[in-house]
Motif scaffolding. Structure first.
Motif, PDB file in Angstrom:
ATOM      1  N   SER A 168      37.126  58.060  47.395  1.00  0.00           N
ATOM      2  CA  SER A 168      38.496  58.506  47.130  1.00  0.00           C
ATOM      3  C   SER A 168      39.263  57.459  46.330  1.00  0.00           C
ATOM      4  N   ALA A 169      39.038  56.183  46.664  1.00  0.00           N
ATOM      5  CA  ALA A 169      39.714  55.118  45.920  1.00  0.00           C
ATOM      6  C   ALA A 169      39.269  55.095  44.463  1.00  0.00           C
ATOM      7  N   VAL A 170      37.964  55.249  44.228  1.00  0.00           N
ATOM      8  CA  VAL A 170      37.456  55.281  42.854  1.00  0.00           C
ATOM      9  C   VAL A 170      38.008  56.487  42.105  1.00  0.00           C
ATOM     10  N   ARG A 171      38.089  57.635  42.771  1.00  0.00           N
ATOM     11  CA  ARG A 171      38.602  58.841  42.135  1.00  0.00           C
ATOM     12  C   ARG A 171      40.078  58.682  41.768  1.00  0.00           C
ATOM     13  N   GLU A 174      40.356  56.585  38.665  1.00  0.00           N
ATOM     14  CA  GLU A 174      39.986  57.340  37.476  1.00  0.00           C
ATOM     15  C   GLU A 174      41.106  58.294  37.066  1.00  0.00           C
ATOM     16  N   VAL A 175      41.767  58.892  38.044  1.00  0.00           N
ATOM     17  CA  VAL A 175      42.871  59.800  37.722  1.00  0.00           C
ATOM     18  C   VAL A 175      44.004  59.044  37.044  1.00  0.00           C
ATOM     19  N   VAL A 176      44.298  57.845  37.545  1.00  0.00           N
ATOM     20  CA  VAL A 176      45.348  57.029  36.934  1.00  0.00           C
ATOM     21  C   VAL A 176      44.953  56.606  35.527  1.00  0.00           C
ATOM     22  N   ALA A 177      43.668  56.252  35.344  1.00  0.00           N
ATOM     23  CA  ALA A 177      43.196  55.825  34.020  1.00  0.00           C
ATOM     24  C   ALA A 177      43.243  56.972  33.019  1.00  0.00           C
ATOM     25  N   LYS A 182      43.113  56.791  28.985  1.00  0.00           N
ATOM     26  CA  LYS A 182      41.810  56.159  28.855  1.00  0.00           C
ATOM     27  C   LYS A 182      40.707  57.203  29.058  1.00  0.00           C
ATOM     28  N   ARG A 183      39.536  56.850  28.584  1.00  0.00           N
ATOM     29  CA  ARG A 183      38.390  57.738  28.722  1.00  0.00           C
ATOM     30  C   ARG A 183      37.839  57.644  30.141  1.00  0.00           C
ATOM     31  N   PRO A 184      37.583  58.771  30.800  1.00  0.00           N
ATOM     32  CA  PRO A 184      37.098  58.706  32.189  1.00  0.00           C
ATOM     33  C   PRO A 184      35.698  58.105  32.263  1.00  0.00           C
ATOM     34  N   TYR A 185      35.493  57.320  33.311  1.00  0.00           N
ATOM     35  CA  TYR A 185      34.187  56.697  33.545  1.00  0.00           C
ATOM     36  C   TYR A 185      33.752  57.035  34.956  1.00  0.00           C
ATOM     37  N   TYR A 186      32.634  57.670  35.061  1.00  0.00           N
ATOM     38  CA  TYR A 186      32.111  58.080  36.355  1.00  0.00           C
ATOM     39  C   TYR A 186      31.044  57.080  36.791  1.00  0.00           C
ATOM     40  N   LYS A 187      31.305  56.418  37.906  1.00  0.00           N
ATOM     41  CA  LYS A 187      30.384  55.400  38.381  1.00  0.00           C
ATOM     42  C   LYS A 187      29.117  56.045  38.926  1.00  0.00           C
ATOM     43  N   LYS A 188      28.026  55.305  38.767  1.00  0.00           N
ATOM     44  CA  LYS A 188      26.757  55.764  39.278  1.00  0.00           C
ATOM     45  C   LYS A 188      26.678  55.516  40.787  1.00  0.00           C
ATOM     46  N   ALA A 189      25.724  56.178  41.414  1.00  0.00           N
ATOM     47  CA  ALA A 189      25.549  56.006  42.865  1.00  0.00           C
ATOM     48  C   ALA A 189      25.172  54.568  43.198  1.00  0.00           C
ATOM     49  N   ARG A 190      24.410  53.926  42.308  1.00  0.00           N
ATOM     50  CA  ARG A 190      24.018  52.536  42.551  1.00  0.00           C
ATOM     51  C   ARG A 190      25.223  51.603  42.550  1.00  0.00           C
TER      52      ARG A 190
END
Length: 237
Positions: A168-171, A174-177, A182-190
């Motif tokens: 939720s924090a990462v999401r 990303e919403v703020v970015a 800014k271009r959205p960046y989706y983090k990998k599971a790793r």
């Protein structure tokens, strides 16, 4: 013939009356004169039968069904919503864990005092009440197993809640970015897993449990390595 015969006084033959009654009662005529017109009431009715007033379709599935696997019940499970909705269950489980720990601690103290033969053992037992009495070994083992089971369930729940909190924090970031252009960046599971391990390491270090945790991990790793080593039977067979 019998059907064309006339009877005096306008009488109707019995076989015609019987045929009329059968057609009125919607009872199929007998295929053989030695068979009964209706099923005997002395025979048990089959459990798998069509209910009165209903008709069985030709392609009906006679096997049982489980409504949990119907098309209406299928769908994705929202684990986050489920944990929020049933959070009271885990709160109650935490209270049960505290009670189990208290019971085991009281039983251990009572057993230790009884074994040592301390003069104040009776006074302490009388002051604490019946809960401080020594428990039989099988009851102690049962309480330990129950405590371990509930503790593992709570640990799994806390870990899942922590993973959801990090997601939720990462999401939110990303919403703020994206809102800032800014271009959205989706983090990998790793990458998310690495962040979870980093935060877990910091929490263990802050609570002073890091050394015990690392020792436990080293013990588990050594146990796996020992199991992977070849044994004497591998060479003899």
């Amino acid at each position: 013939s019998r059907t064309g015969a006339s009877f005096p006084g306008g009488l109707v033959p019995f076989f015609e009356v019987s045929r009329a009654l059968l057609s009125a009662m919607e009872i199929q005529p007998r295929a053989n004169k030695n068979r009964p017109a209706q099923q005997s009431t002395k025979r048990a009715v089959s459990t798998l039968r069509v209910a009165p007033g209903l008709s069985a379709s030709a392609g009906a599935d006679k096997s049982g069904r489980d409504p949990r696997f119907d098309a209406v019940s299928k769908g994705a499970v929202d684990e986050h919503a489920w944990r929020q909705k049933y959070g009271f269950v885990f709160d109650k489980q935490r209270e049960e864990v505290r009670q189990l720990k208290s019971t085991l601690a009281s039983a251990k103290a009572a057993a230790k005092a009884q074994h040592a033969g301390a003069p104040g053992a009776k006074r302490k037992r009388r002051k604490r009440g019946a809960s401080a009495a020594a428990l039989p070994p099988h009851e102690v083992e049962a309480l330990k197993l129950e405590l371990s089971r509930k503790s593992n369930q709570l640990m799994a729940h806390d870990q899942a809640a922590e993973r959801q909190r990090l997601k939720s924090a990462v999401r939110k970031k990303e919403v703020v970015a994206v809102a800032a252009g800014k271009r959205p960046y989706y983090k990998k599971a790793r990458e998310i897993r690495e962040e979870q391990l980093t935060e877990q390491f910091q929490q263990l270090e802050k609570s002073g449990r890091l050394d015990n945790y690392m020792a436990k991990k080293r013990k588990q790793r050594a146990s796996k390595q020992r199991k992977a080593l070849p044994t004497y039977s591998d060479y003899t067979t």
